[in-house]
Design a protein around this motif. Sequence first.
Motif, PDB file in Angstrom:
ATOM      1  N   ILE A  97       0.848  -1.197   0.000  1.00  0.00           N
ATOM      2  CA  ILE A  97       0.000   0.000   0.000  1.00  0.00           C
ATOM      3  C   ILE A  97       0.879   1.241   0.000  1.00  0.00           C
ATOM      4  O   ILE A  97       0.686   2.172  -0.785  1.00  0.00           O
ATOM      5  CB  ILE A  97      -0.930   0.012   1.234  1.00  0.00           C
ATOM      6  CG1 ILE A  97      -1.843  -1.209   1.251  1.00  0.00           C
ATOM      7  CG2 ILE A  97      -1.756   1.304   1.260  1.00  0.00           C
ATOM      8  CD1 ILE A  97      -2.630  -1.350   2.545  1.00  0.00           C
ATOM      9  N   VAL A  98       1.869   1.243   0.879  1.00  0.00           N
ATOM     10  CA  VAL A  98       2.781   2.381   0.981  1.00  0.00           C
ATOM     11  C   VAL A  98       3.724   2.422  -0.215  1.00  0.00           C
ATOM     12  O   VAL A  98       3.962   3.473  -0.809  1.00  0.00           O
ATOM     13  CB  VAL A  98       3.579   2.315   2.296  1.00  0.00           C
ATOM     14  CG1 VAL A  98       4.578   3.462   2.380  1.00  0.00           C
ATOM     15  CG2 VAL A  98       2.637   2.332   3.494  1.00  0.00           C
ATOM     16  N   PRO A 128       5.437   8.486  -3.213  1.00  0.00           N
ATOM     17  CA  PRO A 128       6.538   8.507  -2.248  1.00  0.00           C
ATOM     18  C   PRO A 128       6.722   9.876  -1.585  1.00  0.00           C
ATOM     19  O   PRO A 128       7.446   9.987  -0.596  1.00  0.00           O
ATOM     20  CB  PRO A 128       7.764   8.138  -3.103  1.00  0.00           C
ATOM     21  CG  PRO A 128       7.369   8.440  -4.506  1.00  0.00           C
ATOM     22  CD  PRO A 128       5.898   8.202  -4.581  1.00  0.00           C
ATOM     23  N   LEU A 129       6.063  10.892  -2.107  1.00  0.00           N
ATOM     24  CA  LEU A 129       6.121  12.221  -1.495  1.00  0.00           C
ATOM     25  C   LEU A 129       5.091  12.388  -0.377  1.00  0.00           C
ATOM     26  O   LEU A 129       5.071  13.412   0.298  1.00  0.00           O
ATOM     27  CB  LEU A 129       5.890  13.293  -2.571  1.00  0.00           C
ATOM     28  CG  LEU A 129       6.868  13.281  -3.743  1.00  0.00           C
ATOM     29  CD1 LEU A 129       6.500  14.364  -4.753  1.00  0.00           C
ATOM     30  CD2 LEU A 129       8.301  13.468  -3.250  1.00  0.00           C
ATOM     31  N   GLU A 130       4.248  11.369  -0.201  1.00  0.00           N
ATOM     32  CA  GLU A 130       3.184  11.415   0.805  1.00  0.00           C
ATOM     33  C   GLU A 130       3.597  10.572   2.014  1.00  0.00           C
ATOM     34  O   GLU A 130       3.731   9.356   1.894  1.00  0.00           O
ATOM     35  CB  GLU A 130       1.901  10.852   0.205  1.00  0.00           C
ATOM     36  CG  GLU A 130       0.653  11.125   0.985  1.00  0.00           C
ATOM     37  CD  GLU A 130       0.149  12.542   0.854  1.00  0.00           C
ATOM     38  OE1 GLU A 130      -0.057  13.172   1.904  1.00  0.00           O
ATOM     39  OE2 GLU A 130      -0.044  13.017  -0.273  1.00  0.00           O
ATOM     40  N   VAL A 139       2.515   2.152   7.918  1.00  0.00           N
ATOM     41  CA  VAL A 139       1.706   0.993   8.300  1.00  0.00           C
ATOM     42  C   VAL A 139       2.617   0.067   9.098  1.00  0.00           C
ATOM     43  O   VAL A 139       3.583  -0.470   8.559  1.00  0.00           O
ATOM     44  CB  VAL A 139       1.132   0.249   7.078  1.00  0.00           C
ATOM     45  CG1 VAL A 139       0.354  -0.983   7.538  1.00  0.00           C
ATOM     46  CG2 VAL A 139       0.246   1.163   6.254  1.00  0.00           C
ATOM     47  N   SER A 140       2.320  -0.088  10.379  1.00  0.00           N
ATOM     48  CA  SER A 140       3.178  -0.904  11.251  1.00  0.00           C
ATOM     49  C   SER A 140       2.348  -1.898  12.051  1.00  0.00           C
ATOM     50  O   SER A 140       1.274  -1.554  12.555  1.00  0.00           O
ATOM     51  CB  SER A 140       3.954  -0.010  12.233  1.00  0.00           C
ATOM     52  OG  SER A 140       4.890   0.799  11.555  1.00  0.00           O
ATOM     53  N   ARG A 155      -9.253   1.343   3.801  1.00  0.00           N
ATOM     54  CA  ARG A 155      -9.976   0.460   2.873  1.00  0.00           C
ATOM     55  C   ARG A 155      -9.087  -0.660   2.343  1.00  0.00           C
ATOM     56  O   ARG A 155      -9.468  -1.836   2.331  1.00  0.00           O
ATOM     57  CB  ARG A 155     -10.543   1.293   1.723  1.00  0.00           C
ATOM     58  CG  ARG A 155     -11.214   0.471   0.628  1.00  0.00           C
ATOM     59  CD  ARG A 155     -11.880   1.366  -0.408  1.00  0.00           C
ATOM     60  NE  ARG A 155     -10.937   2.288  -1.035  1.00  0.00           N
ATOM     61  CZ  ARG A 155     -10.117   1.966  -2.039  1.00  0.00           C
ATOM     62  NH1 ARG A 155     -10.109   0.722  -2.525  1.00  0.00           N
ATOM     63  NH2 ARG A 155      -9.319   2.876  -2.568  1.00  0.00           N
ATOM     64  N   ARG A 156      -7.868  -0.299   1.912  1.00  0.00           N
ATOM     65  CA  ARG A 156      -7.006  -1.282   1.276  1.00  0.00           C
ATOM     66  C   ARG A 156      -6.477  -2.327   2.268  1.00  0.00           C
ATOM     67  O   ARG A 156      -6.277  -3.488   1.892  1.00  0.00           O
ATOM     68  CB  ARG A 156      -5.852  -0.581   0.562  1.00  0.00           C
ATOM     69  CG  ARG A 156      -6.277   0.200  -0.655  1.00  0.00           C
ATOM     70  CD  ARG A 156      -6.799  -0.730  -1.763  1.00  0.00           C
ATOM     71  NE  ARG A 156      -5.699  -1.521  -2.326  1.00  0.00           N
ATOM     72  CZ  ARG A 156      -5.777  -2.806  -2.638  1.00  0.00           C
ATOM     73  NH1 ARG A 156      -6.895  -3.484  -2.422  1.00  0.00           N
ATOM     74  NH2 ARG A 156      -4.737  -3.436  -3.151  1.00  0.00           N
ATOM     75  N   LEU A 157      -6.262  -1.931   3.493  1.00  0.00           N
ATOM     76  CA  LEU A 157      -5.859  -2.921   4.503  1.00  0.00           C
ATOM     77  C   LEU A 157      -6.892  -4.048   4.578  1.00  0.00           C
ATOM     78  O   LEU A 157      -6.541  -5.235   4.574  1.00  0.00           O
ATOM     79  CB  LEU A 157      -5.738  -2.251   5.871  1.00  0.00           C
ATOM     80  CG  LEU A 157      -4.397  -1.685   6.278  1.00  0.00           C
ATOM     81  CD1 LEU A 157      -4.552  -0.814   7.525  1.00  0.00           C
ATOM     82  CD2 LEU A 157      -3.398  -2.796   6.551  1.00  0.00           C
ATOM     83  N   GLY A 158      -8.161  -3.661   4.652  1.00  0.00           N
ATOM     84  CA  GLY A 158      -9.214  -4.671   4.724  1.00  0.00           C
ATOM     85  C   GLY A 158      -9.326  -5.503   3.467  1.00  0.00           C
ATOM     86  O   GLY A 158      -9.496  -6.741   3.521  1.00  0.00           O
TER      87      GLY A 158
END
Length: 392
Positions: free
Chosen positions: A223-224, A230-232, A236-237, A273-276
């Motif tokens: 996701i990352v 990459p500028l954002e 996620v840990s 959303r994408r994690l789920g």
Amino acid sequence: MDVLSEIKKVNDDLIKWRRHLHENPELGFDLENTCKFVSEKLDEFGIENHRNFKGGVIGYINPESKGKVIALRGDMDALPVNEETGLEFASKVKGRMHACGHDAHTAQLLAAAKVLSEHKDEIDGKIMLIFQPAEELGTGSIEIADSEEFSKVDEVLGCHDGNLLSGDDVPKGALVFSKGPTMATMDKFTIDIKGKGSHGSQPENSIDPIVIASYIITSVQEIVAREISPLEPVVVSFGVINAGKAFNIIPETAHLEGTTRTLTPEIRDLVARRLGEIAEGIGKTFRAEISYEFFRLPPPVINDAEITEKMMTSAKKIFPEKVIELKKPIMGGEDFAFYLEKKPGAFFFLYNPLEIDGKVYAHHNPRFAMTEEFMHEVPAVMVQYVMDELGK
């Protein structure tokens, strides 16, 4: 008023109060002794105060004033950590420690309150003093921020001591300010995986939740890496993995917990959303049941640029060589964000780490410590700002 001179008069008390609070930590909303200590000090200063909010104390300087209202906030709660600093004023309560600087924040706000109360006749406006519970839970500010009392505030200010800026080239004693996005969300997620248990010698009879968990942990990093610029800044840990009790048994279930840190509503929604979707997709691929929950805790800390600029100007009047403007956000979170959703304000930092055995330890570590040499800078900046804004 010579602000620095007035603050230095209460510096010994500031350190004494901080050490008392450090020795006697309390958790979450259960801050009875801390609130009693704060309320007694405010009474001693002649400051009107009450405890209408769960676990907190609110004080007012010039409560009858019809002028501008500035709120100053200090958080009071400690952490369920067993202290290992070896300091002479270390926690007296096993399993509890001020491992995030809230003892200093409370004492600093008391110092600012004392000086402001002694000069209240020079102030054309009202000061709201917020001694807040449960910042570590991420929810202690919500009731106050949503209250009718806080709705009457025009601006809100807060500060964080310690070593949140470690890794950046920041000198000790620096006062660090940031305009706009300053700290990230503090969101939490949980993923429960239900597979099928089996003996370790017969994996073909299992739906292995540990293998599935490993795929999820690895995959969500995409996701990352591949779905966000990459500028954002995004984090996620995973912090918790629980599965199994025996070396030779494939368990039926696995439990994961983690945190996400984002700075905008759009990226926050995307990550949630994408994690789920990824977890559920992997679960379906490997025939497991997935339960996913995302908990929206404090939003990002977004400072008002104009107020921050004015605070920097006030700080430079007394500490001209110590004021630094941060050019990038900190991915830690703070429930001060709930105040800033309601009212404009600014949250700044004092960099004052103390080495234990030659090493600086992170916040929430049993050996986290702060030097007291620069603690007076925070109340000095708050008082100077108030006088610059409300002084007659």
